[in-house]
Design a protein around this motif. Structure first.
Motif, short mmCIF file in Angstrom:
data_model
loop_
_atom_site.label_atom_id
_atom_site.label_comp_id
_atom_site.label_asym_id
_atom_site.label_seq_id
_atom_site.Cartn_x
_atom_site.Cartn_y
_atom_site.Cartn_z
N ASP A 261 0.83 -1.22 0.00
CA ASP A 261 0.00 0.00 0.00
C ASP A 261 0.86 1.25 0.00
OD1 ASP A 261 -2.40 -1.22 -0.07
OD2 ASP A 261 -2.78 -1.13 2.09
N ALA A 262 1.83 1.27 0.90
CA ALA A 262 2.68 2.46 1.04
C ALA A 262 3.50 2.69 -0.22
CB ALA A 262 3.59 2.32 2.26
N LEU A 263 4.02 1.60 -0.79
CA LEU A 263 4.85 1.74 -1.99
C LEU A 263 4.03 2.18 -3.20
CD1 LEU A 263 7.12 -1.41 -1.60
CD2 LEU A 263 7.92 0.94 -1.65
N SER A 264 2.77 1.72 -3.26
CA SER A 264 1.97 2.03 -4.45
C SER A 264 1.52 3.49 -4.46
CB SER A 264 0.78 1.08 -4.57
OG SER A 264 -0.07 1.26 -3.47
N LYS A 265 1.76 4.20 -3.36
CA LYS A 265 1.43 5.64 -3.35
C LYS A 265 2.53 6.48 -4.00
CE LYS A 265 -1.54 5.45 0.67
NZ LYS A 265 -1.41 5.37 2.13
N LEU A 266 3.69 5.87 -4.26
CA LEU A 266 4.78 6.61 -4.91
C LEU A 266 4.40 6.92 -6.35
CD1 LEU A 266 7.87 4.57 -3.65
CD2 LEU A 266 7.15 6.83 -2.89
N PRO A 267 4.87 8.04 -6.89
CA PRO A 267 4.50 8.37 -8.27
C PRO A 267 5.12 7.39 -9.25
CG PRO A 267 6.19 9.87 -7.45
CD PRO A 267 5.80 9.02 -6.29
N GLY A 268 4.32 6.94 -10.19
CA GLY A 268 4.82 6.03 -11.22
C GLY A 268 4.92 4.59 -10.75
N VAL A 269 4.46 4.30 -9.53
CA VAL A 269 4.51 2.93 -9.03
C VAL A 269 3.08 2.41 -8.89
CG1 VAL A 269 5.23 1.43 -7.14
CG2 VAL A 269 6.65 3.37 -7.78
N GLY A 270 2.72 1.46 -9.73
CA GLY A 270 1.39 0.88 -9.67
C GLY A 270 1.35 -0.24 -8.66
N ARG A 271 0.19 -0.88 -8.54
CA ARG A 271 -0.01 -1.96 -7.59
C ARG A 271 0.96 -3.12 -7.86
NH1 ARG A 271 -2.52 -1.67 -2.82
NH2 ARG A 271 -2.43 -3.80 -2.11
N LYS A 272 1.17 -3.42 -9.14
CA LYS A 272 2.00 -4.56 -9.50
C LYS A 272 3.48 -4.28 -9.21
CE LYS A 272 1.61 -8.29 -12.74
NZ LYS A 272 0.88 -8.83 -13.86
N SER A 273 3.94 -3.10 -9.60
CA SER A 273 5.34 -2.74 -9.31
C SER A 273 5.55 -2.67 -7.81
CB SER A 273 5.71 -1.38 -9.88
OG SER A 273 5.08 -1.13 -11.09
N ALA A 274 4.54 -2.17 -7.08
CA ALA A 274 4.67 -2.08 -5.62
C ALA A 274 4.86 -3.48 -5.04
CB ALA A 274 3.44 -1.41 -5.03
N GLY A 275 4.13 -4.45 -5.56
CA GLY A 275 4.28 -5.83 -5.10
C GLY A 275 5.68 -6.35 -5.36
N ARG A 276 6.18 -6.05 -6.56
CA ARG A 276 7.54 -6.49 -6.91
C ARG A 276 8.57 -5.86 -5.99
NH1 ARG A 276 6.44 -6.92 -12.51
NH2 ARG A 276 6.46 -4.66 -12.63
N LEU A 277 8.42 -4.53 -5.76
CA LEU A 277 9.35 -3.83 -4.88
C LEU A 277 9.28 -4.41 -3.46
CD1 LEU A 277 8.99 -0.07 -5.89
CD2 LEU A 277 10.98 -1.53 -6.19
N ALA A 278 8.06 -4.69 -2.99
CA ALA A 278 7.89 -5.23 -1.64
C ALA A 278 8.60 -6.58 -1.52
CB ALA A 278 6.41 -5.36 -1.32
N PHE A 279 8.43 -7.43 -2.52
CA PHE A 279 9.12 -8.73 -2.51
C PHE A 279 10.62 -8.53 -2.47
CE2 PHE A 279 5.29 -10.89 -4.25
CZ PHE A 279 5.23 -11.87 -3.28
N TYR A 280 11.07 -7.58 -3.29
CA TYR A 280 12.50 -7.32 -3.35
C TYR A 280 13.00 -6.88 -1.98
CZ TYR A 280 16.86 -4.94 -4.20
OH TYR A 280 18.17 -4.53 -4.12
#
Lengths: 198, 198
Positions: free
Chosen positions: B13-32
């Motif tokens: 949730d927190a990551l997907s609020k960043l500009p240019g970061v969608g739900r899917k990218s946020a998931g990838r970043l979170a896993f990373y």
């Protein structure tokens, strides 16, 4: 950019280590974060800390979880005699989204890749073999359809064969909505070989 | 994804609020992040917190800084009689990278945009006018060459005119390396009108 502040530079450094985030995007993100409402940035900072402190791996299937045993392994509604072997948590989530599969999972933590120096010992295979000594009906090898995924599936199939457990692999073929003229030859060959009567 | 853990979901949730970061990218970043070395994730978490706690705006030019007055405003090597007005810190950094300009800056914090509800009162104009009552030789209006930037420059020029200070605007024309056939008509018109003798 040192004339702005050391803290800013540290933030850009940390952000640029994220996958897919270059130096320029990191700068943009840093600017955004500094100008964003304080609650939002604190929420992000804390979410990262909390997630990394609390999330561990399920002692049975190796999936990420906040508890000792994950929700899937401890669920009463799952068929404990079927294990789907996946490369990572993201693949597991993709299958869970489909909602059809009701068995358990086993997360390998990657695939065999000599290029990246990942051999069978780097993967969570020992734990899988231990689980297979129990009463298991079927193992579904759901690794990716890449060279690494196929190698891992072949390796595991050989290892599991002597245990006399049914081993399956996901069907390979034309993806739904796929345009035949744009599909690579190997996929088409597999789709042809695996054709089903209608 | 709630079966993984609430902490994971909060991070996404927190990551997907960043500009240019969608739900899917946020998931990838979170896993990373969860699988990354602990030092790296803690470094990121702390860098966000520290930057947002320490970085404030220069009391003179409004630029981001960790101190009361920024390095540029407090520098002895800067020409304090020239002020370049920019929309934001990113633009300022772009000019600083060129390294040619040795005057001071003034960060407006945006541009006049009726569409976004940003009027002159939302920008840091009052503080600029106060600075201009001192001994200033030149004001460079370096807002963007967009409708908003041009509107802001025109507005400021009118405001500053009575003070009898030299007002300049960055040259507009064909960018270096630009291909004339691909350049829009307004830019070409300006390049033509602003032609210089060689």
């Amino acid at each position: 950019m040192s004339f702005i502040s050391e803290d800013f530079e540290k933030l850009v450094d940390a952000l640029s280590k994220l996958p897919g985030v270059g130096r320029k995007s990191a700068g943009r993100l840093a600017f955004y974060l500094i100008n964003a409402p304080r609650e939002q940035t604190m929420e992000l900072s804390n979410a990262i800390k909390t997630a990394c402190n609390n999330i561990k791996h399920c002692s049975i299937c190796n999936m990420m979880t906040s508890s000792e045993v994950c929700d899937i392994c401890s669920s009463e509604n799952r068929n404990k005699k079927v294990i789907m072997v996946v490369e990572n948590d993201r693949d597991l989530m993709a299958y869970e989204k489909v909602g059809e599969y009701r068995g358990l999972y086993h997360v390998l933590g990657g695939a065999i890749s000599p290029l990246l120096g990942i051999g069978p010992n780097e993967l969570n295979i020992k734990q899988l073999m231990k689980r297979l000594t129990e009463d298991i009906d079927e193992v579904i090898l759901a690794t990716n359809s890449t060279i690494e995924g196929e190698t891992t599936a072949t390796y595991l199939a050989k290892l599991i064969k002597p245990l006399n457990i049914k081993i399956t692999r996901l069907a390979s073929g034309v993806p739904v909505g796929g345009d035949i003229e744009n599909i690579d030859e190997i996929t088409l060959l597999r789709a042809y070989k695996g054709r089903v009567e209608i």
